[in-house]
Design a protein around this motif. Sequence first.
Motif, PDB file in Angstrom:
ATOM      1  N   PRO A 156      40.900  32.648  40.294  1.00 57.63           N
ATOM      2  CA  PRO A 156      42.247  32.460  39.736  1.00 57.63           C
ATOM      3  C   PRO A 156      42.550  33.340  38.539  1.00 57.63           C
ATOM      4  N   HIS A 157      41.521  33.850  37.893  1.00 53.04           N
ATOM      5  CA  HIS A 157      41.719  34.761  36.767  1.00 53.04           C
ATOM      6  C   HIS A 157      41.349  36.197  37.139  1.00 53.04           C
ATOM      7  N   GLY A 158      41.205  36.454  38.428  1.00 50.94           N
ATOM      8  CA  GLY A 158      40.722  37.749  38.889  1.00 50.94           C
ATOM      9  C   GLY A 158      41.810  38.785  39.087  1.00 50.94           C
ATOM     10  N   ALA A 159      41.381  39.936  39.600  1.00 49.47           N
ATOM     11  CA  ALA A 159      42.262  41.103  39.715  1.00 49.47           C
ATOM     12  C   ALA A 159      43.458  40.837  40.622  1.00 49.47           C
ATOM     13  N   ALA A 160      43.238  40.202  41.784  1.00 42.63           N
ATOM     14  CA  ALA A 160      44.338  39.980  42.718  1.00 42.63           C
ATOM     15  C   ALA A 160      45.293  38.911  42.214  1.00 42.63           C
ATOM     16  N   ALA A 161      44.755  37.785  41.756  1.00 41.53           N
ATOM     17  CA  ALA A 161      45.593  36.652  41.367  1.00 41.53           C
ATOM     18  C   ALA A 161      46.435  36.954  40.136  1.00 41.53           C
ATOM     19  N   VAL A 162      45.840  37.604  39.137  1.00 45.25           N
ATOM     20  CA  VAL A 162      46.528  37.808  37.865  1.00 45.25           C
ATOM     21  C   VAL A 162      47.397  39.064  37.888  1.00 45.25           C
ATOM     22  N   TYR A 163      46.844  40.156  38.389  1.00 45.42           N
ATOM     23  CA  TYR A 163      47.539  41.439  38.260  1.00 45.42           C
ATOM     24  C   TYR A 163      48.222  41.905  39.539  1.00 45.42           C
ATOM     25  N   GLY A 164      47.846  41.324  40.693  1.00 40.20           N
ATOM     26  CA  GLY A 164      48.478  41.720  41.937  1.00 40.20           C
ATOM     27  C   GLY A 164      49.995  41.553  41.925  1.00 40.20           C
ATOM     28  N   PRO A 165      50.509  40.393  41.467  1.00 38.68           N
ATOM     29  CA  PRO A 165      51.965  40.228  41.445  1.00 38.68           C
ATOM     30  C   PRO A 165      52.683  41.239  40.569  1.00 38.68           C
ATOM     31  N   GLN A 166      52.013  41.717  39.519  1.00 41.63           N
ATOM     32  CA  GLN A 166      52.632  42.729  38.660  1.00 41.63           C
ATOM     33  C   GLN A 166      52.797  44.055  39.397  1.00 41.63           C
ATOM     34  N   LYS A 167      52.057  44.214  40.497  1.00 38.88           N
ATOM     35  CA  LYS A 167      52.111  45.453  41.272  1.00 38.88           C
ATOM     36  C   LYS A 167      52.840  45.247  42.588  1.00 38.88           C
ATOM     37  N   GLY A 168      53.630  44.187  42.652  1.00 36.08           N
ATOM     38  CA  GLY A 168      54.459  43.958  43.818  1.00 36.08           C
ATOM     39  C   GLY A 168      53.845  43.098  44.900  1.00 36.08           C
ATOM     40  N   ALA A 169      52.688  42.501  44.655  1.00 40.38           N
ATOM     41  CA  ALA A 169      52.023  41.692  45.678  1.00 40.38           C
ATOM     42  C   ALA A 169      52.703  40.331  45.833  1.00 40.38           C
ATOM     43  N   THR A 170      53.003  39.949  47.065  1.00 41.21           N
ATOM     44  CA  THR A 170      53.506  38.621  47.377  1.00 41.21           C
ATOM     45  C   THR A 170      52.330  37.638  47.383  1.00 41.21           C
ATOM     46  N   PRO A 171      52.581  36.333  47.411  1.00 45.36           N
ATOM     47  CA  PRO A 171      51.462  35.384  47.531  1.00 45.36           C
ATOM     48  C   PRO A 171      50.573  35.670  48.739  1.00 45.36           C
TER      49      PRO A 171
END
Length: 366
Positions: free
Chosen positions: A180-195
């Motif tokens: 939950p504090h990792g690269a995908a969960a925290v920073y993915g949405p900042q790069k346009g990642a959907t859930p």
Amino acid sequence: MTAAEVASVVAAGLGVPAVELPVADGGDGTVDAAVACGFTRITKEVTGPTGEPVTASYAWRESAATAVVELAEASGLRRLPGGPRPLTATSRGTGELIADAVRRGATRVVLGLGGSASTDGGAGLAQALGARLLDDSGQDLPPGGAALRDLARIDLSGFIDVAGVEFVVASDVDNPLLGPHGAAAVYGPQKGATPEDVAVLESALSRLAAVATQTHGLMGAVEHDDRPRPMGVAGAPGAGAAGGVGFAALAFLHAEIRPGIEYLLDLLGFGELVKDARLVITGEGSLDEQSLRGKAPVGVAQAAAKAGVPVVAVCGRRTLTDDELRAAGIEAAYALTDLEPDPARCMAEAAPLLDRLTRRLAADHL
């Protein structure tokens, strides 16, 4: 305005002798700061995050055989003209800059992480350095984080020789690679990642960590370190930096992660210069709660405090109270919005407003 531009305007407006030392904390502007302090800019055409070529640079100091590589230069969000590509963006160009520095004879490479466009666990960086990431049929994986779900084996037989090269990651991010504090969960949405994208990237990064740990003994890479690191390298503080590039730096380059602004101040000689100063002026676009989490102004204030030199700040705007500033070691802050409440005009007229602000600062403190 860049750090160098701000320093020039402030120095000119003070009315007393001043030393200009533009700094950065490992993110955007790190190469520019190093060049402003005497490093040479080396410019190369490398692979951008979309796979298209981009022109990027790193900083080089021949006398110290030291390179400063800024991930945002080759693999940053600003290199995405068509918008975010959370599943396919690659960090390959950053690896190409590192490879060039190593071939140039670097014995120390400082890697500034920040502003990343990719969430590929540093796979692209590793591929640029000679690693082969292979699927079940022995084929090389395509670029991007999502492709890592098909990773079966990592072949390092062609990896560039980095024996004798010290790698330092300058970053203030302490996130692990996964969870939950990792690269995908925290920073993915900042790069346009959907859930849904975040779930794909989390699965892919988990696969990368599992294969790398199983096939290359990455647990062993941590055994010489007394600090407990659950999950091996993937659980190390900073492994999740820049979409997981921190993981690749730890796993394949055996890098040391250091606080960004603290390390770069040392590298640029701040400690010697501040000894003869009566005042240090630092700054940031927005002086807010994020600034308190290891950003440049607070790092400068902490370093100046060791020499007993007071610190004030200039900024575009500020949301911190006087008490919060003083607790961070900053005596006062001067914001462009104190003079001009319209943010658009502040940005359009930043230099003349900063000159006026500097004269007010000088009257108060000098």
